[in-house]
Design a protein around this motif. Structure first.
Motif, PDB file in Angstrom:
ATOM      1  N   GLY A  36       4.522   4.238  -0.670  1.00 20.40           N
ATOM      2  CA  GLY A  36       4.503   3.951  -1.622  1.00 20.40           C
ATOM      3  C   GLY A  36       4.019   3.435  -1.957  1.00 20.40           C
ATOM      4  N   ASP A  37       3.968   1.742  -1.366  1.00 18.04           N
ATOM      5  CA  ASP A  37       4.232  -0.031  -2.180  1.00 18.04           C
ATOM      6  C   ASP A  37       2.281  -0.004  -1.394  1.00 18.04           C
ATOM      7  OD1 ASP A  37       5.828   0.105  -3.789  1.00 18.04           O
ATOM      8  OD2 ASP A  37       6.962  -1.323  -1.823  1.00 18.04           O
ATOM      9  N   SER A  38       1.468  -0.845  -1.369  1.00 17.77           N
ATOM     10  CA  SER A  38       0.698  -1.515  -0.869  1.00 17.77           C
ATOM     11  C   SER A  38       0.497  -2.864  -0.071  1.00 17.77           C
ATOM     12  CB  SER A  38      -0.456  -1.203  -1.740  1.00 17.77           C
ATOM     13  OG  SER A  38      -0.203  -2.504  -2.715  1.00 17.77           O
ATOM     14  N   LEU A  39      -0.136  -3.043   0.626  1.00  7.52           N
ATOM     15  CA  LEU A  39      -0.310  -3.914   1.297  1.00  7.52           C
ATOM     16  C   LEU A  39      -1.179  -5.195   1.627  1.00  7.52           C
ATOM     17  CD1 LEU A  39       2.001  -5.193   3.613  1.00  7.52           C
ATOM     18  CD2 LEU A  39       0.531  -3.922   5.368  1.00  7.52           C
ATOM     19  N   ASP A  40      -1.545  -6.363   1.474  1.00  5.02           N
ATOM     20  CA  ASP A  40      -2.698  -7.412   1.400  1.00  5.02           C
ATOM     21  C   ASP A  40      -3.156  -7.425   2.443  1.00  5.02           C
ATOM     22  OD1 ASP A  40      -2.748  -6.712  -1.422  1.00  5.02           O
ATOM     23  OD2 ASP A  40      -1.555  -8.067  -2.057  1.00  5.02           O
TER      24      ASP A  40
ATOM     25  N   VAL B 207      -9.015   5.042  11.192  1.00  5.52           N
ATOM     26  CA  VAL B 207     -10.510   3.783  10.253  1.00  5.52           C
ATOM     27  C   VAL B 207     -10.403   3.711   9.468  1.00  5.52           C
ATOM     28  CG1 VAL B 207     -12.158   2.862  10.723  1.00  5.52           C
ATOM     29  CG2 VAL B 207     -11.553   4.133  13.045  1.00  5.52           C
ATOM     30  N   PHE B 208     -10.118   3.283   8.216  1.00  8.94           N
ATOM     31  CA  PHE B 208     -10.552   2.591   7.535  1.00  8.94           C
ATOM     32  C   PHE B 208     -11.943   1.429   6.739  1.00  8.94           C
ATOM     33  CE2 PHE B 208      -6.396   3.817   7.112  1.00  8.94           C
ATOM     34  CZ  PHE B 208      -5.766   4.485   6.143  1.00  8.94           C
ATOM     35  N   LYS B 209     -12.259   2.020   6.191  1.00  4.89           N
ATOM     36  CA  LYS B 209     -14.433   1.233   5.824  1.00  4.89           C
ATOM     37  C   LYS B 209     -13.563  -0.437   5.598  1.00  4.89           C
ATOM     38  CE  LYS B 209     -18.368   1.430   3.849  1.00  4.89           C
ATOM     39  NZ  LYS B 209     -19.007   2.689   3.168  1.00  4.89           N
ATOM     40  N   GLY B 210     -14.404  -1.042   5.720  1.00  4.37           N
ATOM     41  CA  GLY B 210     -13.801  -2.233   5.735  1.00  4.37           C
ATOM     42  C   GLY B 210     -14.679  -2.922   4.667  1.00  4.37           C
ATOM     43  N   TRP B 211     -15.377  -3.859   5.151  1.00  2.70           N
ATOM     44  CA  TRP B 211     -16.997  -4.423   5.097  1.00  2.70           C
ATOM     45  C   TRP B 211     -18.109  -4.624   5.833  1.00  2.70           C
ATOM     46  CZ3 TRP B 211     -11.960  -5.550   6.610  1.00  2.70           C
ATOM     47  CH2 TRP B 211     -11.396  -6.407   5.729  1.00  2.70           C
TER      48      TRP B 211
ATOM     49  N   LEU C 166       3.221  10.173   5.810  1.00  2.85           N
ATOM     50  CA  LEU C 166       3.762   9.043   6.562  1.00  2.85           C
ATOM     51  C   LEU C 166       5.442   8.452   6.799  1.00  2.85           C
ATOM     52  CD1 LEU C 166       2.634   6.716   3.486  1.00  2.85           C
ATOM     53  CD2 LEU C 166       1.247   7.007   5.891  1.00  2.85           C
ATOM     54  N   TYR C 167       5.775   8.892   8.224  1.00  3.91           N
ATOM     55  CA  TYR C 167       7.140   8.321   8.605  1.00  3.91           C
ATOM     56  C   TYR C 167       7.244   7.192   8.975  1.00  3.91           C
ATOM     57  CZ  TYR C 167       6.234  13.533   9.878  1.00  3.91           C
ATOM     58  OH  TYR C 167       5.804  14.471   9.806  1.00  3.91           O
ATOM     59  N   PRO C 168       8.621   6.233   8.117  1.00  5.16           N
ATOM     60  CA  PRO C 168       9.037   5.285   8.437  1.00  5.16           C
ATOM     61  C   PRO C 168       8.731   4.610  10.089  1.00  5.16           C
ATOM     62  CG  PRO C 168      10.291   6.627   7.044  1.00  5.16           C
ATOM     63  CD  PRO C 168       9.594   7.165   8.151  1.00  5.16           C
TER      64      PRO C 168
ATOM     65  N   HIS D 152      -4.493  -2.106   1.251  1.00  5.85           N
ATOM     66  CA  HIS D 152      -4.189  -0.628   1.605  1.00  5.85           C
ATOM     67  C   HIS D 152      -3.149  -0.242   0.854  1.00  5.85           C
ATOM     68  CE1 HIS D 152      -5.037   2.081   4.918  1.00  5.85           C
ATOM     69  NE2 HIS D 152      -3.383   2.004   5.120  1.00  5.85           N
ATOM     70  N   SER D 153      -3.110   0.404   1.103  1.00  4.43           N
ATOM     71  CA  SER D 153      -1.943   1.889  -0.110  1.00  4.43           C
ATOM     72  C   SER D 153      -1.667   2.822   0.615  1.00  4.43           C
ATOM     73  CB  SER D 153      -2.818   2.682  -0.922  1.00  4.43           C
ATOM     74  OG  SER D 153      -2.175   4.023  -2.159  1.00  4.43           O
ATOM     75  N   LEU D 154      -0.452   2.536   0.826  1.00  5.70           N
ATOM     76  CA  LEU D 154       0.825   3.503   1.719  1.00  5.70           C
ATOM     77  C   LEU D 154       1.245   4.123   0.966  1.00  5.70           C
ATOM     78  CD1 LEU D 154       2.666  -0.266   2.803  1.00  5.70           C
ATOM     79  CD2 LEU D 154       0.643   0.974   4.114  1.00  5.70           C
ATOM     80  N   ARG D 155       0.833   5.215  -0.184  1.00 10.03           N
ATOM     81  CA  ARG D 155       1.497   6.421  -0.764  1.00 10.03           C
ATOM     82  C   ARG D 155       0.447   7.177   0.203  1.00 10.03           C
ATOM     83  NH1 ARG D 155      -1.298   6.476  -6.661  1.00 10.03           N
ATOM     84  NH2 ARG D 155       0.474   8.215  -6.424  1.00 10.03           N
ATOM     85  N   PRO D 156       1.741   8.703   0.203  1.00  5.45           N
ATOM     86  CA  PRO D 156       1.235   9.298   1.080  1.00  5.45           C
ATOM     87  C   PRO D 156      -0.008  10.035   0.594  1.00  5.45           C
ATOM     88  CG  PRO D 156       3.524   9.386   0.213  1.00  5.45           C
ATOM     89  CD  PRO D 156       3.174   8.344  -0.566  1.00  5.45           C
TER      90      PRO D 156
END
Length: 391
Positions: A288-292, A326-330, A356-358, A346-350
């Protein structure tokens, strides 16, 4: 919180259909249709709602398909207008006072697919009309699957149709792996019947049509990567900016995968000559959080380098294995000796397509398809207050 997508087919949508069908054909039993189409609607998923509308139409429209098709076409709103780029205005959003429009036409198309099986020419004509008000991309697929020899000549004619909606249907309706649509297994195995259609449409004046062609080619790439790589290399020669954009969009999955012939077609096969590092804003983050993400690049080559920088998150699965996404970057050009820093959240929302599994997750930095750096973090369960709010 945004309203659930499925609610685009709701009681008002059903009443809208009933009003316009009764307007053009007075024997239409409006009350029976409403009872059948609205019964338990709120508990149904999105596609199931469309199928229930189709069930109600089967019960209430004339038994002769030809007559029913006449009723449906008479009840349609005017075709959706297009903007200067050939994009539809108001697609699937507002209900028209002038006739049937919007998401209720998903159910109408399903009705045509069911009841028009024995009258292919009339069914296709009806879908040609429906797609100009919404889309018939789902409804045409059963006809392609059952009668390809009869449908593909019609699709070839439609590549020259004056309506961009109809031309888009040619590409979108015949996509091998259309989301929510019937998978066309014969096209998955052998896409050659659709290639002449894509060739006729890849320089279409409408961006709406060209985007469908790109997505169709991206579908093909999942099963025939070499074919799409060759298509891109061939059609990049003397390409207009619009075609170049189409081919780049069609190549997106293959570029993310590091498919060498595709990278070579785009001049991205050399890899990165320099130093790359990846840093994360935290070692732990909750669902549910995000990561930079922070990427640092330092070029070592004496010539400019064109780079596609993506990242793969190796998600933990229920059985303990991992699966990369794979996620699109730059996309950038790095001058000789140049250093740069790239940042992304980067979003960690399901999402509905990924659970998503811990546990420990690895993030892999990819430059021109090659792994250049990695970092890891522990994904934690969502906070207790969020878990208590989950449905």
């Amino acid at each position: 919180m945004a309203e659930a997508f499925k609610n685009l087919i709701n009681a008002a949508t059903v009443a809208h259909a009933a009003d316009h069908l009764h307007r053009v054909w007075h024997p239409f039993n409006r009350d029976r249709f409403l009872s059948l189409a609205k019964g338990g609607l709120e508990s149904l998923a999105f596609k199931a709602r469309a199928m229930q509308v189709a069930d109600a139409l089967e019960a209430c429209l004339p038994t002769r398909f030809e007559q029913a098709a006449d009723v449906l076409e008479a009840a349609l709103a005017p075709p959706l207008p297009l903007d200067g780029n050939g994009e539809p205005i108001g697609l699937g959003t507002a209900l028209s006072k002038e006739g049937l429009s919007g998401w209720v036409l998903w159910g109408v198309g399903e009705y045509v697919a069911r009841r028009g099986a024995d009258n292919l020419p009339r069914a296709l004509t009806c879908l040609q009309a429906i797609t100009q008000r919404f889309t018939a991309e789902f409804a045409i697929r059963p006809f392609i699957a059952r009668h390809p020899d009869a449908v593909f000549p019609v699709l070839a004619q439609w590549t020259h149709d004056p309506s961009a909606h109809v031309r888009r249907l040619v590409s979108e309706g015949s996509r091998p792996r259309l989301p929510w649509g019937l998978r066309l297994q014969q096209i998955v195995a052998d896409p050659s019947p659709t290639l002449p259609l894509l060739l006729a449409l890849q320089d279409d004046p409408s961006a709406y049509v060209r985007r469908s062609v790109a997505n169709h080619l991206n579908d093909i790439a999942k099963d025939h990567p070499e074919l799409v790589a060759k298509w891109v290399a061939t059609h990049l020669k003397s390409a207009t900016p619009a075609r170049t954009a189409l081919l780049r969009h069609a190549s997106r999955s293959l570029i993310k995968q590091g498919h060498h012939p595709t990278l070579q077609a785009w001049g991205l096969d050399q890899g990165f000559d320099g130093h790359a590092s990846l840093a994360l804003s935290a070692k732990r983050a909750a669902i549910g959080d995000s990561l930079d993400l922070q990427v640092q690049l330092q070029a070592a080559r004496e010539k400019p380098q064109t780079l596609v920088v993506d990242y793969a998150v190796h998600h933990l699965r229920a059985n303990g294995s991992t699966s990369p996404k794979v996620f699109k970057g730059w996309k950038l050009t790095l001058a000789p000796g140049m250093a740069t820093t790239l940042r992304k959240r980067h979003s960690l929302r399901p999402v509905s397509t990924r659970q998503l599994y811990p546990g420990l997750h690895r993030i892999e930095l990819k430059i021109n398809g090659k792994s250049m750096a990695e970092a890891s973090f522990n994904l934690l369960p969502p906070p207790t207050d969020q878990r208590s709010k989950a449905p």
